[in-house]
Design a protein around this motif. Structure first.
Motif, PDB file in Angstrom:
ATOM      1  N   VAL A 150       0.841  -1.195   0.000  1.00  0.00           N
ATOM      2  CA  VAL A 150       0.000   0.000   0.000  1.00  0.00           C
ATOM      3  C   VAL A 150       0.877   1.245   0.000  1.00  0.00           C
ATOM      4  O   VAL A 150       0.612   2.201  -0.734  1.00  0.00           O
ATOM      5  CB  VAL A 150      -0.974   0.014   1.199  1.00  0.00           C
ATOM      6  CG1 VAL A 150      -1.656   1.366   1.341  1.00  0.00           C
ATOM      7  CG2 VAL A 150      -2.017  -1.084   1.048  1.00  0.00           C
ATOM      8  N   ILE A 151       1.949   1.226   0.782  1.00  0.00           N
ATOM      9  CA  ILE A 151       2.875   2.362   0.794  1.00  0.00           C
ATOM     10  C   ILE A 151       3.485   2.543  -0.596  1.00  0.00           C
ATOM     11  O   ILE A 151       3.569   3.671  -1.101  1.00  0.00           O
ATOM     12  CB  ILE A 151       3.963   2.179   1.868  1.00  0.00           C
ATOM     13  CG1 ILE A 151       3.334   2.284   3.256  1.00  0.00           C
ATOM     14  CG2 ILE A 151       5.084   3.201   1.694  1.00  0.00           C
ATOM     15  CD1 ILE A 151       4.247   1.862   4.386  1.00  0.00           C
ATOM     16  N   SER A 152       3.873   1.460  -1.228  1.00  0.00           N
ATOM     17  CA  SER A 152       4.413   1.542  -2.592  1.00  0.00           C
ATOM     18  C   SER A 152       3.388   2.149  -3.542  1.00  0.00           C
ATOM     19  O   SER A 152       3.716   3.021  -4.352  1.00  0.00           O
ATOM     20  CB  SER A 152       4.822   0.155  -3.098  1.00  0.00           C
ATOM     21  OG  SER A 152       5.899  -0.354  -2.345  1.00  0.00           O
ATOM     22  N   MET A 153       2.151   1.712  -3.436  1.00  0.00           N
ATOM     23  CA  MET A 153       1.094   2.251  -4.299  1.00  0.00           C
ATOM     24  C   MET A 153       0.856   3.730  -4.014  1.00  0.00           C
ATOM     25  O   MET A 153       0.650   4.510  -4.942  1.00  0.00           O
ATOM     26  CB  MET A 153      -0.209   1.461  -4.116  1.00  0.00           C
ATOM     27  CG  MET A 153      -0.189   0.072  -4.713  1.00  0.00           C
ATOM     28  SD  MET A 153       0.072   0.032  -6.504  1.00  0.00           S
ATOM     29  CE  MET A 153      -1.262   1.029  -7.124  1.00  0.00           C
ATOM     30  N   GLU A 154       0.895   4.114  -2.769  1.00  0.00           N
ATOM     31  CA  GLU A 154       0.707   5.519  -2.417  1.00  0.00           C
ATOM     32  C   GLU A 154       1.806   6.388  -3.030  1.00  0.00           C
ATOM     33  O   GLU A 154       1.539   7.491  -3.510  1.00  0.00           O
ATOM     34  CB  GLU A 154       0.694   5.688  -0.892  1.00  0.00           C
ATOM     35  CG  GLU A 154      -0.556   5.150  -0.235  1.00  0.00           C
ATOM     36  CD  GLU A 154      -1.776   5.965  -0.608  1.00  0.00           C
ATOM     37  OE1 GLU A 154      -1.858   7.143  -0.219  1.00  0.00           O
ATOM     38  OE2 GLU A 154      -2.649   5.424  -1.302  1.00  0.00           O
ATOM     39  N   ILE A 155       3.029   5.882  -3.037  1.00  0.00           N
ATOM     40  CA  ILE A 155       4.140   6.613  -3.659  1.00  0.00           C
ATOM     41  C   ILE A 155       3.908   6.731  -5.164  1.00  0.00           C
ATOM     42  O   ILE A 155       4.058   7.804  -5.746  1.00  0.00           O
ATOM     43  CB  ILE A 155       5.489   5.931  -3.355  1.00  0.00           C
ATOM     44  CG1 ILE A 155       5.821   6.064  -1.867  1.00  0.00           C
ATOM     45  CG2 ILE A 155       6.610   6.515  -4.218  1.00  0.00           C
ATOM     46  CD1 ILE A 155       6.996   5.209  -1.409  1.00  0.00           C
ATOM     47  N   ILE A 156       3.518   5.636  -5.792  1.00  0.00           N
ATOM     48  CA  ILE A 156       3.273   5.627  -7.238  1.00  0.00           C
ATOM     49  C   ILE A 156       2.166   6.615  -7.595  1.00  0.00           C
ATOM     50  O   ILE A 156       2.302   7.415  -8.519  1.00  0.00           O
ATOM     51  CB  ILE A 156       2.949   4.195  -7.716  1.00  0.00           C
ATOM     52  CG1 ILE A 156       4.215   3.333  -7.629  1.00  0.00           C
ATOM     53  CG2 ILE A 156       2.361   4.201  -9.130  1.00  0.00           C
ATOM     54  CD1 ILE A 156       3.969   1.841  -7.685  1.00  0.00           C
ATOM     55  N   PRO A 190       4.705   7.397 -12.508  1.00  0.00           N
ATOM     56  CA  PRO A 190       6.157   7.498 -12.718  1.00  0.00           C
ATOM     57  C   PRO A 190       6.703   6.343 -13.536  1.00  0.00           C
ATOM     58  O   PRO A 190       6.014   5.351 -13.779  1.00  0.00           O
ATOM     59  CB  PRO A 190       6.698   7.411 -11.290  1.00  0.00           C
ATOM     60  CG  PRO A 190       5.731   6.469 -10.614  1.00  0.00           C
ATOM     61  CD  PRO A 190       4.372   6.870 -11.194  1.00  0.00           C
ATOM     62  N   THR A 191       7.965   6.478 -13.915  1.00  0.00           N
ATOM     63  CA  THR A 191       8.687   5.327 -14.443  1.00  0.00           C
ATOM     64  C   THR A 191       9.108   4.481 -13.240  1.00  0.00           C
ATOM     65  O   THR A 191       9.045   4.949 -12.092  1.00  0.00           O
ATOM     66  CB  THR A 191       9.946   5.759 -15.221  1.00  0.00           C
ATOM     67  OG1 THR A 191      10.849   6.387 -14.303  1.00  0.00           O
ATOM     68  CG2 THR A 191       9.611   6.678 -16.385  1.00  0.00           C
ATOM     69  N   ILE A 192       9.560   3.277 -13.506  1.00  0.00           N
ATOM     70  CA  ILE A 192      10.015   2.421 -12.407  1.00  0.00           C
ATOM     71  C   ILE A 192      11.227   3.057 -11.720  1.00  0.00           C
ATOM     72  O   ILE A 192      11.336   3.027 -10.492  1.00  0.00           O
ATOM     73  CB  ILE A 192      10.316   0.995 -12.907  1.00  0.00           C
ATOM     74  CG1 ILE A 192       9.011   0.349 -13.398  1.00  0.00           C
ATOM     75  CG2 ILE A 192      10.952   0.149 -11.809  1.00  0.00           C
ATOM     76  CD1 ILE A 192       9.170  -0.969 -14.112  1.00  0.00           C
ATOM     77  N   PHE A 241      10.049   5.801  -9.436  1.00  0.00           N
ATOM     78  CA  PHE A 241       9.511   5.176  -8.221  1.00  0.00           C
ATOM     79  C   PHE A 241      10.656   4.730  -7.316  1.00  0.00           C
ATOM     80  O   PHE A 241      10.637   4.973  -6.109  1.00  0.00           O
ATOM     81  CB  PHE A 241       8.603   3.997  -8.586  1.00  0.00           C
ATOM     82  CG  PHE A 241       8.289   3.083  -7.434  1.00  0.00           C
ATOM     83  CD1 PHE A 241       7.602   3.557  -6.324  1.00  0.00           C
ATOM     84  CD2 PHE A 241       8.681   1.755  -7.464  1.00  0.00           C
ATOM     85  CE1 PHE A 241       7.316   2.709  -5.250  1.00  0.00           C
ATOM     86  CE2 PHE A 241       8.395   0.913  -6.400  1.00  0.00           C
ATOM     87  CZ  PHE A 241       7.714   1.386  -5.292  1.00  0.00           C
ATOM     88  N   ALA A 242      11.670   4.084  -7.886  1.00  0.00           N
ATOM     89  CA  ALA A 242      12.817   3.612  -7.107  1.00  0.00           C
ATOM     90  C   ALA A 242      13.496   4.774  -6.383  1.00  0.00           C
ATOM     91  O   ALA A 242      13.805   4.674  -5.189  1.00  0.00           O
ATOM     92  CB  ALA A 242      13.817   2.890  -8.006  1.00  0.00           C
ATOM     93  N   THR A 243      13.699   5.861  -7.087  1.00  0.00           N
ATOM     94  CA  THR A 243      14.350   7.034  -6.490  1.00  0.00           C
ATOM     95  C   THR A 243      13.514   7.605  -5.350  1.00  0.00           C
ATOM     96  O   THR A 243      14.033   7.872  -4.259  1.00  0.00           O
ATOM     97  CB  THR A 243      14.593   8.112  -7.568  1.00  0.00           C
ATOM     98  OG1 THR A 243      15.448   7.563  -8.574  1.00  0.00           O
ATOM     99  CG2 THR A 243      15.235   9.356  -6.982  1.00  0.00           C
ATOM    100  N   ALA A 244      12.223   7.794  -5.587  1.00  0.00           N
ATOM    101  CA  ALA A 244      11.346   8.369  -4.561  1.00  0.00           C
ATOM    102  C   ALA A 244      11.236   7.476  -3.334  1.00  0.00           C
ATOM    103  O   ALA A 244      11.179   7.963  -2.207  1.00  0.00           O
ATOM    104  CB  ALA A 244       9.961   8.639  -5.147  1.00  0.00           C
ATOM    105  N   ALA A 245      11.211   6.165  -3.553  1.00  0.00           N
ATOM    106  CA  ALA A 245      11.061   5.215  -2.454  1.00  0.00           C
ATOM    107  C   ALA A 245      12.396   4.841  -1.820  1.00  0.00           C
ATOM    108  O   ALA A 245      12.422   4.072  -0.859  1.00  0.00           O
ATOM    109  CB  ALA A 245      10.357   3.953  -2.953  1.00  0.00           C
TER     110      ALA A 245
END
Length: 153
Positions: A38-44, A50-52, A55-59
Motif C-alpha cells: 500500500v505504501i508503494s502504491m501511495e508513492i506511485i 512514474p517510471t520504475i 519510483f525507485a528514487t522516490a522510495a
C-alpha cells in the motif's frame, strides 16, 4: 498549539488510511495488499504515473528491488505498465481500476473533511486555508517532490 493541531489532523488522516488498509475484503477474489505494498502504491499515485526508476528514487529503493515490487503489484492486478510514447525503452506505471475500487476510498475521507470545512467556515477562511496549504506544499516542503496532483476515485 499550531504543531499539536496540525499533528492531530495529520494523525487522523493516517488512522483513516491504516484502518482501510487492514479492512477485510468482502470479495474473496481480490488479493489484498500488504502494508508495504500500500505504501508503494501511495508513492506511485503521488508521483503521478512514474517510471520504475522514478519510483525507485522516490522510495529510496534499488532499481531491481523497485522492479520486483512493481512486478508483484502487476501480478496482483493493481498496476499497469504503459510503454512511453517518447522512449520505447521506458515504461510508466499507474494504478489500475481494481486498485482505485479497493483502495481509492482512502481519498473519500479527504473529500468528506473538506466538505465539512466548507460548511463550517466562511468562503474567505476556506480560501485562506487553501492558500496556506498551497504555499506549504509548493514552497515550504522542497524535500518532497510529487507528480501532478491526481485524485483517485
Amino acid at each position: 498549539m499550531l504543531e499539536n493541531s496540525f499533528s492531530k489532523v495529520y494523525t487522523k488522516f493516517k488512522m483513516d488510511l491504516y484502518s482501510k488498509v487492514f479492512k477485510e475484503f468482502k470479495d474473496k477474489d481480490v488479493e489484498p495488499l500488504s502494508a508495504m505494498e500500500v505504501i508503494s502504491m501511495e508513492i506511485i499515485v503521488a508521483l503521478g504515473n512514474p517510471t520504475i526508476n522514478e519510483f525507485a528514487t522516490a522510495a529510496k529503493l534499488s532499481p531491481p528491488n523497485a522492479a520486483y515490487k512493481v512486478n508483484k503489484l502487476i501480478q496482483k492486478g493493481y498496476i499497469n505498465k504503459i510503454q512511453s510514447t517518447e522512449d520505447k525503452r521506458e515504461y510508466h506505471i499507474e494504478a489500475t481500476e481494481e486498485y482505485k475500487k479497493n483502495y481509492g476510498v482512502i481519498y473519500d475521507y479527504i473529500a468528506v473533511v473538506l466538505g465539512r470545512v466548507q460548511e463550517t467556515f466562511s468562503p474567505d477562511d476556506v480560501k485562506k486555508l487553501d492558500e496556506i496549504l498551497e504555499t506549504t506544499a509548493d514552497e515550504l516542503m522542497p524535500e518532497v517532490e510529487i507528480g501532478e496532483e491526481k485524485k483517485i476515485k
